[in-house]
Write a protein that holds these residues in place. Sequence first.
Motif, PDB file in Angstrom:
ATOM      1  N   GLY A 134      -4.406   1.695   4.662  1.00  0.00           N
ATOM      2  CA  GLY A 134      -4.141   0.500   3.874  1.00  0.00           C
ATOM      3  C   GLY A 134      -4.733  -0.762   4.487  1.00  0.00           C
ATOM      4  O   GLY A 134      -5.576  -0.713   5.380  1.00  0.00           O
ATOM      5  N   HIS A 164      -6.933  -4.138  -4.425  1.00  0.00           N
ATOM      6  CA  HIS A 164      -5.566  -3.787  -4.074  1.00  0.00           C
ATOM      7  C   HIS A 164      -4.624  -4.349  -5.128  1.00  0.00           C
ATOM      8  O   HIS A 164      -5.059  -4.782  -6.185  1.00  0.00           O
ATOM      9  CB  HIS A 164      -5.207  -4.269  -2.662  1.00  0.00           C
ATOM     10  N   ASP A 196       0.803  -1.221   0.000  1.00  0.00           N
ATOM     11  CA  ASP A 196       0.000   0.000   0.000  1.00  0.00           C
ATOM     12  C   ASP A 196       0.834   1.269   0.000  1.00  0.00           C
ATOM     13  O   ASP A 196       0.333   2.340  -0.355  1.00  0.00           O
ATOM     14  CB  ASP A 196      -0.956   0.004   1.201  1.00  0.00           C
TER      15      ASP A 196
END
Length: 248
Positions: free
Chosen positions: A62, A194, A22
Motif C-alpha cells: 500500500g 487510490h 489500503d
Amino acid sequence: MTSGRTLRIAHLYPELLNLYGDSGNILVLKSRMAWRGIEPQVMEVHVDDRPSFSGVDIVFIGGGSDREQKIVCDKLLAEQVELKAYVEDGGVLGAVCGGYQLLGESYLMGDEKVPGLELVDLYTDRGEPRLIGNIAVESRISPQPIVGYENHGGRTHLGPGVEPMGKVLYGHGNDGASGYEGCLYKNVVGTYVHGPLLPKNPGVADYLIARALDRKYGNGELEPLDDAEELAANKVMYDRLMAGEVEE
C-alpha cells in the motif's frame, strides 16, 4: 462451499502502509474470492517479520508517508532477491502510490535519492506542484475505466520494456506529462490510483485474482459476479469527471 482452490495473499506492512484505506483492497480481494468459492488466506507481514514469498500467490503493497515508505523499503531490500525471483516467476503483485514508487531503481525523498527494490525498470524523481485530484484511466486490465484519486509529488518514469497500466482520461498519472498512468510488468500492477483502488474498480481486483489462479492452477477463468452497485458507482464517478462536474 469452496471449489478446493486457495490463494494466499501477503499484505506487506499494513500498520505502516495504509495511508489511503489500503486495507480495503485486501477486503475486496478476500470477498471476491470467497464469493467464487476460492479460499483466501491472508498473511500480514509486519515490521519485525522476515517474510518468505514461497507459496504466496498475491503480494500487496500500500501507500504511506515518506518516512514510512523509507522504513518499508529498508526492510524489503533485505528480501529483494527472493521478491525479485517471485516477480520474475510470474508472481502477482499490486502496489499503490508509495508502494508503486518502491518497485523501481530509485525514488527521491526530499533531495535524497533512495535505492528502490529494482523489481521493475522504472524510477521516480520529484516535481512541483504535487499532482492531486481525481483520476480516470483507460486500461486493458479493466472492462471499465479505472477511477480514483491521486496525490503525489513523485514523477515516475517507465523504462522501454515496461507497459503503462493505462492511458489517462482525466487527471495527471505517472508524471503529469506523458498521458500514462501506472505500470504493468509480468504480473505486477503499480499505480498512483487510490481511494482505495479495488472497491471502486472490481475489474482490477478480478485481474489480480485471475492472474494468480492462472499461475497456480493453469486456469484463470472467473465466474461473473453481480457487480451492479460497484459498476454504477464507477460510472457515476467517471461520468462526473468527464463532464467536468467534480471540483478538485
